[in-house]
Design a protein around this motif. Sequence first.
Motif, PDB file in Angstrom:
ATOM      1  N   VAL A  31       0.766  -1.038   0.009  1.00 12.54           N
ATOM      2  CA  VAL A  31      -0.143   0.039   0.178  1.00 12.54           C
ATOM      3  C   VAL A  31       0.917   1.191   0.118  1.00 12.54           C
ATOM      4  O   VAL A  31       1.625   1.620   0.957  1.00 12.54           O
ATOM      5  N   GLN A  32       0.808   2.060  -0.988  1.00 15.85           N
ATOM      6  CA  GLN A  32       1.474   3.382  -1.362  1.00 15.85           C
ATOM      7  C   GLN A  32       0.936   4.372  -0.274  1.00 15.85           C
ATOM      8  O   GLN A  32       1.711   4.875   0.555  1.00 15.85           O
ATOM      9  N   PHE A  33      -0.393   4.556  -0.553  1.00 16.10           N
ATOM     10  CA  PHE A  33      -1.007   5.238   0.330  1.00 16.10           C
ATOM     11  C   PHE A  33      -2.636   4.877   0.519  1.00 16.10           C
ATOM     12  O   PHE A  33      -3.000   3.974  -0.222  1.00 16.10           O
ATOM     13  N   ASP A  34      -3.237   5.349   1.756  1.00 16.67           N
ATOM     14  CA  ASP A  34      -4.442   4.874   1.868  1.00 16.67           C
ATOM     15  C   ASP A  34      -5.234   6.268   2.459  1.00 16.67           C
ATOM     16  O   ASP A  34      -4.867   6.718   3.480  1.00 16.67           O
ATOM     17  N   GLU A  35      -5.900   6.791   1.646  1.00 15.23           N
ATOM     18  CA  GLU A  35      -6.464   8.157   1.935  1.00 15.23           C
ATOM     19  C   GLU A  35      -7.965   8.158   2.063  1.00 15.23           C
ATOM     20  O   GLU A  35      -8.852   8.004   0.955  1.00 15.23           O
ATOM     21  N   ARG A  36      -8.487   8.571   2.979  1.00 16.54           N
ATOM     22  CA  ARG A  36      -9.898   8.529   3.180  1.00 16.54           C
ATOM     23  C   ARG A  36     -10.375   9.993   3.060  1.00 16.54           C
ATOM     24  O   ARG A  36      -9.790  11.117   3.477  1.00 16.54           O
ATOM     25  N   ARG A  37     -11.572  10.080   2.201  1.00 17.13           N
ATOM     26  CA  ARG A  37     -12.061  11.662   1.858  1.00 17.13           C
ATOM     27  C   ARG A  37     -13.274  11.711   2.745  1.00 17.13           C
ATOM     28  O   ARG A  37     -13.661  12.775   3.312  1.00 17.13           O
ATOM     29  N   THR A  38     -14.168  10.746   2.875  1.00 13.01           N
ATOM     30  CA  THR A  38     -15.356  10.924   3.731  1.00 13.01           C
ATOM     31  C   THR A  38     -15.610   9.568   4.572  1.00 13.01           C
ATOM     32  O   THR A  38     -15.236   8.480   4.326  1.00 13.01           O
TER      33      THR A  38
END
Length: 234
Positions: free
Chosen positions: A225-232
């Motif tokens: 996992v390079q990044f794990d980005e949450r928006r909502t």
Amino acid sequence: MSAVATLAASIRDLRKDYVLSGETVHALRGVSFDVPEGDYISIMGPSGSGKSTLLNLLGCLDRPTAGSYFLGGEDVARMNDDQLSETRATRIGFVFQSFNLLPALTVVENIEMPLYYSGGISASARERCIELARLVGLGQRLDHRPAQLSGGQQQRVAIARSLVNNPRFMLADEPTGNLDSATTEEILDLLGRLNGEGRTIILVTHETEVAARTARTIMLRDGIVQFDERRTAP
Ligand code: ADP
């Protein structure tokens, strides 16, 4: 708001090796994340980064080489083949880029497909399939065959079919990959609605506009996992 979300799925240090003519490919090299109930996740990453491998594991189509995958509290990595197919058939809805409809069957018959495996269709099951066709906006097309439908309509049939066993967990592999942008919007609206009803959805996509409609993006690179980005929030 509750501080403790129920988890639809949880994966820890998931690894998958393929051995191909004596050579080992490390397709996933230790992937971990939690999926709260009701989440809407897009998985992105360059070709070869492990997206399909991860989706196959999440869909119980394959077992990991190492690590754990809990789906609703049960460790999928420890299931035998029968338990894996049972889990696939009853708990997970699948949507594919190429729709995978049977050309000789009508809209309703395609939606009914998963029920043939669990033995026959009752009158109430047929009624439910018609209801699903209406839910995806195809109530006027029940007797059409796939060739008589647009790509977006075919994908809506496939989505209805994925809902037959009322799964809480849906996996989609490039669901809009074969669709133009207007139709893509239509399918994303439908998936958004299903997510809004509380279903957990994980989709693989190359398109940032598609990913932007999800609540969270997990970017894979070289099997991690390079990044794990949450928006909502889910
Ligand atoms: P993506 O879906 O992101 O393109 P994949 O999960 O298909 O990535 O592939 C990840 C890596 O695993 C690649 O190096 C690919 O060549 C390899 N791979 C995938 N499936 C197999 C297989 N069945 N046998 C051998 N190698 C595989």
